[in-house]
Design an enzyme around this catalytic site. Structure first.
Site, PDB file in Angstrom:
ATOM      1  N   GLU A 254      12.322 -65.318  -1.183  1.00 29.02           N
ATOM      2  CA  GLU A 254      11.729 -65.722  -2.463  1.00 29.02           C
ATOM      3  C   GLU A 254      10.588 -66.721  -2.230  1.00 29.02           C
ATOM      4  OE1 GLU A 254      15.106 -65.831  -1.849  1.00 29.02           O
ATOM      5  OE2 GLU A 254      15.413 -63.891  -2.799  1.00 29.02           O
TER       6      GLU A 254
ATOM      7  N   GLY B 116      12.412 -70.390   5.454  1.00 31.52           N
ATOM      8  CA  GLY B 116      11.688 -69.992   4.247  1.00 31.52           C
ATOM      9  C   GLY B 116      12.278 -68.687   3.753  1.00 31.52           C
TER      10      GLY B 116
ATOM     11  N   MET C 168      14.980 -80.111   9.561  1.00 34.26           N
ATOM     12  CA  MET C 168      14.244 -80.274   8.306  1.00 34.26           C
ATOM     13  C   MET C 168      15.242 -80.287   7.143  1.00 34.26           C
ATOM     14  SD  MET C 168      11.151 -77.521   8.688  1.00 34.26           S
ATOM     15  CE  MET C 168      10.276 -77.198  10.184  1.00 34.26           C
TER      16      MET C 168
ATOM     17  N   PHE D 181      22.781 -77.346   8.571  1.00 39.03           N
ATOM     18  CA  PHE D 181      22.398 -75.994   9.026  1.00 39.03           C
ATOM     19  C   PHE D 181      21.463 -76.047  10.244  1.00 39.03           C
ATOM     20  CE2 PHE D 181      22.358 -74.859   4.199  1.00 39.03           C
ATOM     21  CZ  PHE D 181      23.728 -74.727   4.172  1.00 39.03           C
TER      22      PHE D 181
ATOM     23  N   GLN E 142      26.703 -47.788   7.643  1.00 43.66           N
ATOM     24  CA  GLN E 142      27.171 -46.621   6.892  1.00 43.66           C
ATOM     25  C   GLN E 142      27.291 -45.405   7.818  1.00 43.66           C
ATOM     26  OE1 GLN E 142      28.051 -47.096   3.832  1.00 43.66           O
ATOM     27  NE2 GLN E 142      28.565 -45.009   3.235  1.00 43.66           N
ATOM     28  N   LEU E 143      26.307 -45.235   8.680  1.00 40.33           N
ATOM     29  CA  LEU E 143      26.304 -44.077   9.577  1.00 40.33           C
ATOM     30  C   LEU E 143      27.424 -44.141  10.611  1.00 40.33           C
ATOM     31  CD1 LEU E 143      22.443 -43.834   9.913  1.00 40.33           C
ATOM     32  CD2 LEU E 143      23.923 -41.940   9.164  1.00 40.33           C
ATOM     33  N   HIS E 144      27.956 -45.328  10.841  1.00 38.15           N
ATOM     34  CA  HIS E 144      29.082 -45.475  11.768  1.00 38.15           C
ATOM     35  C   HIS E 144      30.423 -45.271  11.068  1.00 38.15           C
ATOM     36  CE1 HIS E 144      26.334 -47.193  14.778  1.00 38.15           C
ATOM     37  NE2 HIS E 144      27.334 -47.138  15.638  1.00 38.15           N
TER      38      HIS E 144
ATOM     39  N   GLN F 256      21.924 -32.905   6.724  1.00 38.22           N
ATOM     40  CA  GLN F 256      20.546 -33.151   6.282  1.00 38.22           C
ATOM     41  C   GLN F 256      20.374 -34.552   5.675  1.00 38.22           C
ATOM     42  OE1 GLN F 256      18.692 -31.254   2.852  1.00 38.22           O
ATOM     43  NE2 GLN F 256      17.051 -30.563   4.194  1.00 38.22           N
TER      44      GLN F 256
ATOM     45  N   GLU G  21       6.520 -70.021  13.628  1.00 42.06           N
ATOM     46  CA  GLU G  21       7.966 -69.823  13.450  1.00 42.06           C
ATOM     47  C   GLU G  21       8.224 -68.499  12.715  1.00 42.06           C
ATOM     48  OE1 GLU G  21      10.095 -73.087  11.719  1.00 42.06           O
ATOM     49  OE2 GLU G  21      11.968 -71.949  11.610  1.00 42.06           O
TER      50      GLU G  21
HETATM   51  C1  LIG Z   1      22.324 -70.130  10.085  1.00 42.03           C
HETATM   52  C2  LIG Z   1      21.255 -71.047   9.586  1.00 42.03           C
HETATM   53  C3  LIG Z   1      20.442 -71.711  10.514  1.00 42.03           C
HETATM   54  C4  LIG Z   1      19.448 -72.592  10.053  1.00 42.03           C
HETATM   55  N1  LIG Z   1      18.718 -73.299  10.984  1.00 42.03           N
HETATM   56  C5  LIG Z   1      17.919 -74.311  10.544  1.00 42.03           C
HETATM   57  C6  LIG Z   1      17.293 -75.197  11.463  1.00 42.03           C
HETATM   58  O1  LIG Z   1      17.401 -75.041  12.697  1.00 42.03           O
HETATM   59  N2  LIG Z   1      16.566 -76.240  10.975  1.00 42.03           N
HETATM   60  C7  LIG Z   1      16.418 -76.443   9.641  1.00 42.03           C
HETATM   61  O2  LIG Z   1      15.766 -77.409   9.276  1.00 42.03           O
HETATM   62  N3  LIG Z   1      16.977 -75.613   8.733  1.00 42.03           N
HETATM   63  C8  LIG Z   1      17.745 -74.566   9.143  1.00 42.03           C
HETATM   64  N4  LIG Z   1      18.345 -73.729   8.237  1.00 42.03           N
HETATM   65  C9  LIG Z   1      18.149 -73.988   6.810  1.00 42.03           C
HETATM   66  C10 LIG Z   1      17.353 -72.929   6.086  1.00 42.03           C
HETATM   67  O3  LIG Z   1      16.011 -72.974   6.446  1.00 42.03           O
HETATM   68  C11 LIG Z   1      17.608 -73.153   4.579  1.00 42.03           C
HETATM   69  O4  LIG Z   1      18.942 -72.745   4.325  1.00 42.03           O
HETATM   70  C12 LIG Z   1      16.620 -72.389   3.713  1.00 42.03           C
HETATM   71  O5  LIG Z   1      15.345 -72.958   3.809  1.00 42.03           O
HETATM   72  C13 LIG Z   1      17.058 -72.357   2.220  1.00 42.03           C
HETATM   73  O6  LIG Z   1      17.338 -73.641   1.760  1.00 42.03           O
HETATM   74  P1  LIG Z   1      18.723 -73.905   0.983  1.00 42.03           P
HETATM   75  O7  LIG Z   1      19.817 -73.377   1.830  1.00 42.03           O
HETATM   76  O8  LIG Z   1      18.770 -75.351   0.615  1.00 42.03           O
HETATM   77  O9  LIG Z   1      18.640 -73.026  -0.323  1.00 42.03           O
HETATM   78  P2  LIG Z   1      17.982 -73.479  -1.760  1.00 42.03           P
HETATM   79  O10 LIG Z   1      16.656 -74.103  -1.516  1.00 42.03           O
HETATM   80  O11 LIG Z   1      19.016 -74.249  -2.519  1.00 42.03           O
HETATM   81  O12 LIG Z   1      17.790 -72.057  -2.429  1.00 42.03           O
HETATM   82  C14 LIG Z   1      18.825 -71.336  -3.121  1.00 42.03           C
HETATM   83  C15 LIG Z   1      18.228 -70.045  -3.643  1.00 42.03           C
HETATM   84  O13 LIG Z   1      17.178 -70.344  -4.570  1.00 42.03           O
HETATM   85  C16 LIG Z   1      15.990 -69.689  -4.159  1.00 42.03           C
HETATM   86  N5  LIG Z   1      14.835 -70.513  -4.502  1.00 42.03           N
HETATM   87  C17 LIG Z   1      14.593 -71.817  -4.184  1.00 42.03           C
HETATM   88  N6  LIG Z   1      13.400 -72.186  -4.642  1.00 42.03           N
HETATM   89  C18 LIG Z   1      12.865 -71.109  -5.275  1.00 42.03           C
HETATM   90  C19 LIG Z   1      11.638 -70.860  -5.956  1.00 42.03           C
HETATM   91  N7  LIG Z   1      10.690 -71.792  -6.048  1.00 42.03           N
HETATM   92  N8  LIG Z   1      11.438 -69.624  -6.490  1.00 42.03           N
HETATM   93  C20 LIG Z   1      12.379 -68.656  -6.370  1.00 42.03           C
HETATM   94  N9  LIG Z   1      13.550 -68.827  -5.737  1.00 42.03           N
HETATM   95  C21 LIG Z   1      13.786 -70.045  -5.184  1.00 42.03           C
HETATM   96  C22 LIG Z   1      16.122 -69.512  -2.671  1.00 42.03           C
HETATM   97  O14 LIG Z   1      15.291 -68.459  -2.202  1.00 42.03           O
HETATM   98  C23 LIG Z   1      17.596 -69.176  -2.550  1.00 42.03           C
HETATM   99  O15 LIG Z   1      17.787 -67.813  -2.826  1.00 42.03           O
HETATM  100  C24 LIG Z   1      19.273 -72.788   8.668  1.00 42.03           C
HETATM  101  C25 LIG Z   1      20.070 -72.095   7.742  1.00 42.03           C
HETATM  102  C26 LIG Z   1      21.053 -71.248   8.194  1.00 42.03           C
HETATM  103  C27 LIG Z   1      21.914 -70.555   7.172  1.00 42.03           C
END
Ligand SMILES: Cc1cc2nc3c(=O)[nH]c(=O)nc-3n(C[C@H](O)[C@H](O)[C@H](O)COP(=O)(O)OP(=O)(O)OC[C@H]3O[C@@H](n4cnc5c(N)ncnc54)[C@H](O)[C@@H]3O)c2cc1C
Length: 381
Positions: free
Chosen positions: A369, A366, A127, A158, A338-340, A281, A244
């Site tokens: 946020e 997702g 996606m 990603f 931290q505990l380690h 404690q 998911e």
């Molecule tokens: C290790 C890893 C594996 C993954 N595997 C897959 C996969 O198999 N398939 C796939 O399709 N994707 C995958 N992803 C992608 C993942 O789903 C996206 O990274 C995620 O959805 C966030 O999108 P972005 O990285 O473009 O961040 P952005 O959309 O650029 O967001 C940046 C920041 O802005 C915040 N933000 C964005 N919009 C808003 C809003 N409306 N209100 C408040 N805050 C907001 C976000 O929460 C984030 O903190 C993977 C990512 C990683 C790191």
């Protein structure tokens, strides 16, 4: 607190998963990290045991569990080993499976599902793009109809299992001017001309899961590989996101719970000032809080699993389970480091790896946020 969602059949299944992990996974965890991949023989072995086809009907060689609790048990046990194991395998048996069972024609089911169940056909879902993550409707990969096929151009990033997958469910824009209402899903077989993968991405954690960029340069995909309806891909994805997200929540809690148990053992043994560090404690109260956080979270997640079994889990409740469990997991693991003490910062300690592995759960599938945005909207805000 005693959990009540699993029957003796689920627990027997858990026993078979544990036997598989003891034999085929635990002895090789370092090897997977060094290879930065789960080898195909592991997928094949998991397939042989019937773990990959839980949601797949028997006529396609699946195990037809027809009860999401089996997925949950498998997710819990895989997460007990590592977050990477549960995410790599979870993408396949938990996330992609419903697309291939519910949204493709008979020919594709017969072609893909037996290999899906045996581990010979590993899957991924694409996606996210470099400029479209949270805002999925902004994706730029396009698919243009040409006779009996579609021509795909663009890229994804990603993508979990991206480096090893044989089949990727790809979201592409078929009517760009319609944004979310113009997205279609395609089954892209990775041997297709014009398909290529970038490098394995170098992540902060989860080194053993292969995460990659994917490129589509005039990839010709037969019309028969369309998954679901044309221009309805966004709806198809949204409909399947609750599964998911509950799958993620199950793994998040199980992962943190396991490391917390290991930490409790550690602080009983490790001494400072002549006494076990757990008996100070401050640490005792901290551990009391962590155990309570896990158990209370577990109760909500269990309730959500049961709602999903009954076909009643709402997208909003799945979002609550996902963000909450990710936050608790991160908080608990940070305290476990931290505990380690200094050992908690050493990669050879499971707690250190778990802490790094967990950071992404607040971002992927997702972000927290976005989950709160969905919950806030449901409040009429
Ligand atoms: C290790 C890893 C594996 C993954 N595997 C897959 C996969 O198999 N398939 C796939 O399709 N994707 C995958 N992803 C992608 C993942 O789903 C996206 O990274 C995620 O959805 C966030 O999108 P972005 O990285 O473009 O961040 P952005 O959309 O650029 O967001 C940046 C920041 O802005 C915040 N933000 C964005 N919009 C808003 C809003 N409306 N209100 C408040 N805050 C907001 C976000 O929460 C984030 O903190 C993977 C990512 C990683 C790191």
């Amino acid at each position: 607190m005693r959990r009540s969602i699993y029957s003796s059949d689920h627990e027997a299944f858990r026993g078979s998963v544990r036997a598989f992990l003891d034999r085929h996974v635990w002895p090789r965890t370092e090897q997977f990290i060094e290879a930065r991949a789960f080898p195909r023989d592991l997928w094949i072995e998991a397939g042989r045991q019937g773990f990959l086809g839980l949601g797949i009907p028997e006529r396609y060689d699946g195990s037809a569990a027809e009860d999401y609790r089996y997925n949950a048990v498998l997710g819990e046990e895989l997460a007990g080993v590592s977050a990477a194991l549960s995410s790599s395998f979870g993408i396949h048996y938990d996330v992609v499976a419903p697309y291939l069972v519910e949204l493709v024609g008979e020919e594709q089911r017969k072609r893909w599902l037996p290999g899906f169940c045996s581990g010979e056909l590993v899957t991924a879902i694409g996606m996210t793009e470099p400029s479209a993550g949270s805002d999925l409707a902004a994706l730029r990969t396009t698919a243009v109809r040409d006779g009996d096929s579609w021509v795909l151009n663009g890229s994804k990033t990603f993508i979990t299992n991206g480096y090893s997958a044989d089949l990727v469910v790809v979201a592409a824009s078929t009517s760009p001017e319609r944004r979310a209402k113009g997205i279609t899903l395609f089954g892209v077989e990775t041997g297709m001309d014009g398909f290529s993968r970038g490098r394995k991405l170098d992540k902060v954690g989860q080194p053993e899961s292969d995460t990659a960029e994917l490129f589509f340069d005039n990839v010709r995909v037969p019309h028969a590989n369309v998954i679901g309806e044309i221009d309805r891909g966004f709806v198809h994805m949204m409909e399947r996101l609750p599964q998911e997200r509950i799958g993620a929540a199950v793994s998040n809690v199980a992962h943190a719970a396991r490391i917390l148990r290991e930490t409790i053992e550690y602080v009983k043994e490790r001494k400072a000032f002549g006494q076990p560090v757990g008996s100070f404690q401050h640490n005792k109260f901290l551990l009391a809080e962590l155990v309570t956080q896990i158990e209370v979270s577990q109760a909500y997640v269990d309730q959500a699993v049961m709602a999903h079994v009954a076909g009643e889990l709402s997208a909003v409740d799945a979002a609550k389970a996902k963000w909450w469990s990710a936050q608790v997991q991160n908080d608990v693991l940070d305290a476990c480091v931290q505990l380690h003490g200094g050992y908690g910062y050493m990669n050879e300690y499971r707690v250190a790896r778990a802490w790094r592995d967990a950071r992404v759960t607040r971002i992927w599938a997702g972000s927290n946020e976005i989950m709160k945005e969905l919950i806030g909207r449901d409040l009429g805000l």
